[in-house]
Design a protein around this motif. Structure first.
Motif, PDB file in Angstrom:
ATOM      1  N   ALA A   1       0.839  -1.333  -0.147  1.00  0.00           N
ATOM      2  CA  ALA A   1      -0.033   0.106  -0.056  1.00  0.00           C
ATOM      3  C   ALA A   1       0.698   1.279  -0.019  1.00  0.00           C
ATOM      4  O   ALA A   1       1.932   1.324   0.506  1.00  0.00           O
ATOM      5  CB  ALA A   1      -0.982   0.013   1.193  1.00  0.00           C
ATOM      6  N   THR A   2       0.369   2.452  -0.607  1.00  0.00           N
ATOM      7  CA  THR A   2       1.053   3.574  -0.593  1.00  0.00           C
ATOM      8  C   THR A   2       0.004   4.343  -0.022  1.00  0.00           C
ATOM      9  O   THR A   2      -0.878   4.464   0.336  1.00  0.00           O
ATOM     10  CB  THR A   2       1.160   4.002  -2.079  1.00  0.00           C
ATOM     11  N   CYS A   3       0.753   5.514   0.562  1.00  0.00           N
ATOM     12  CA  CYS A   3      -0.078   6.457   1.400  1.00  0.00           C
ATOM     13  C   CYS A   3       0.597   7.774   1.145  1.00  0.00           C
ATOM     14  O   CYS A   3       1.940   7.966   0.967  1.00  0.00           O
ATOM     15  CB  CYS A   3       0.045   6.013   2.977  1.00  0.00           C
ATOM     16  N   ALA A   4       0.209   9.076   1.763  1.00  0.00           N
ATOM     17  CA  ALA A   4       0.686  10.073   1.693  1.00  0.00           C
ATOM     18  C   ALA A   4      -0.264  11.097   2.653  1.00  0.00           C
ATOM     19  O   ALA A   4      -1.488  11.043   2.918  1.00  0.00           O
ATOM     20  CB  ALA A   4       0.630  10.874   0.218  1.00  0.00           C
ATOM     21  N   PRO A   5       0.441  12.034   3.219  1.00  0.00           N
ATOM     22  CA  PRO A   5       1.904  12.062   3.190  1.00  0.00           C
ATOM     23  C   PRO A   5       2.671  11.216   4.162  1.00  0.00           C
ATOM     24  O   PRO A   5       1.749  11.064   5.527  1.00  0.00           O
ATOM     25  CB  PRO A   5       2.297  13.475   3.584  1.00  0.00           C
TER      26      PRO A   5
END
Length: 317
Positions: free
Chosen positions: A230-234
């Motif tokens: 999974a990717t997340c920001a920030p």
């Protein structure tokens, strides 16, 4: 003789005077009860209440069933034992996620590419499996289709994608990218529980979850499966200038320069300077005033990491 005749008139007057005097005395003695005096319109202020600092969670729960304890400022999660056998021999059980983690073919998205066509008549079984870290709900599904010698890789790729679309949509999975016609590849996603990695297995044996980790399937076909995390920001940045002081003999105080994109901070401890620093010693809202605790019984080393609700805990510094 006149004085005797006037006595009946003097007694009522005397009684009225005494009653009036008593009434005035009561008003003077009880101004609040009868609404008199300044105290009736200006009540005394309430006694001040002592307030204690609260300890809020640094982000969402690590997985389902976890409860936040304000006594120790940490998550308490029920024990989560492995379910079933590992899909591959290289899989490891992650007690925090409560799921199998299999290098190379598990993720919140899994891409499959057909590399060579079948050489034998066979049945291909497609399976997807996960345990949602937010709810604890198990999501599993299974589909199958027949293959034949010389089956084009594009057709084989589309058959896998169709099995997922037809048999796994009710479990929360979907084919989100399809390039089978040109590149014999597609990507499946865990749309039912987006933050949870899932396993995608291919086999010619209904009793085996996945065979592709050992190379081509027994019928000769081969697929490459790749999972992405999974990717997340920030992402929270690192804290700076970590400092330790002893403001009052029996306590220690950690202060630091706040990190970017951090809503709170987690303090980790270890008994060695090169340790894993997996023990959560406490949490804080900011680097100033930081974190204060009692003097530890032995030597302790500390690191601090920023955290936010989107990405969790950032780098430890």
């Amino acid at each position: 003789m006149r004085s005797r005749r006037r006595m009946p008139y003097l007694l009522p007057c005397l009684r009225r005077s005494v009653a009036t005097f008593c009434g005035l005395a009561l008003l003077l003695l009880h101004p609040v009860a009868f609404g008199g005096g300044p105290a009736a319109s200006e009540p005394s202020p309430p006694r001040a209440l002592r307030t204690a600092a609260t300890c809020d969670p640094p982000g969402p729960a690590p997985r389902f069933g976890c409860q936040w304890s304000t006594d120790v400022c940490d998550w308490f999660c029920p024990v989560c034992d492995p379910f079933g056998t590992p899909p591959r021999s290289s899989c490891n059980w992650d007690g925090k996620l409560c799921n199998w983690i299999c290098p190379g073919y598990t993720g919140v998205e899994v891409t499959v590419q057909t590399l060579q066509p079948p050489v034998l008549d066979a049945v291909v079984y497609v399976r997807l499996s996960s345990l949602c870290t937010a709810t604890g709900a198990f999501a599993g599904c299974s589909g199958s289709f027949a293959v034949y010698p010389g089956m084009p890789v594009s057709v084989k790729c589309q058959a896998i994608a169709d099995a997922i679309s037809n048999d796994c949509s009710a479990a929360g999975y979907a084919v989100t990218e399809n390039d089978c016609r040109l590149a014999a590849t597609f990507t499946a996603s865990n749309v039912g529980c987006p933050a949870t990695p899932f396993a995608l297995g291919l086999s010619n044996d209904p009793a085996v979850f996945d065979q592709t980790g050992q190379g081509p399937l027994p019928d000769g076909e081969a697929e490459s499966t790749t999972g992405t995390t999974a990717t997340c920001a920030p992402l929270p940045g690192p804290v700076g200038n970590l400092r330790l002081a002893t403001p009052s003999g029996g306590d220690i105080q950690l202060t630091w320069d706040d990190a970017t994109n951090a809503d709170g901070y987690v303090v980790f401890s270890d008994t060695t300077p090169n340790g894993t620093f997996d023990t959560v010693a406490g949490t804080a809202r900011s680097g100033t005033p930081g974190w204060t605790a009692g003097m530890p019984p032995g030597i302790e080393f500390y690191l601090v990491a920023g955290s936010n609700s989107s990405c969790g805990i950032g780098p430890k510094r």
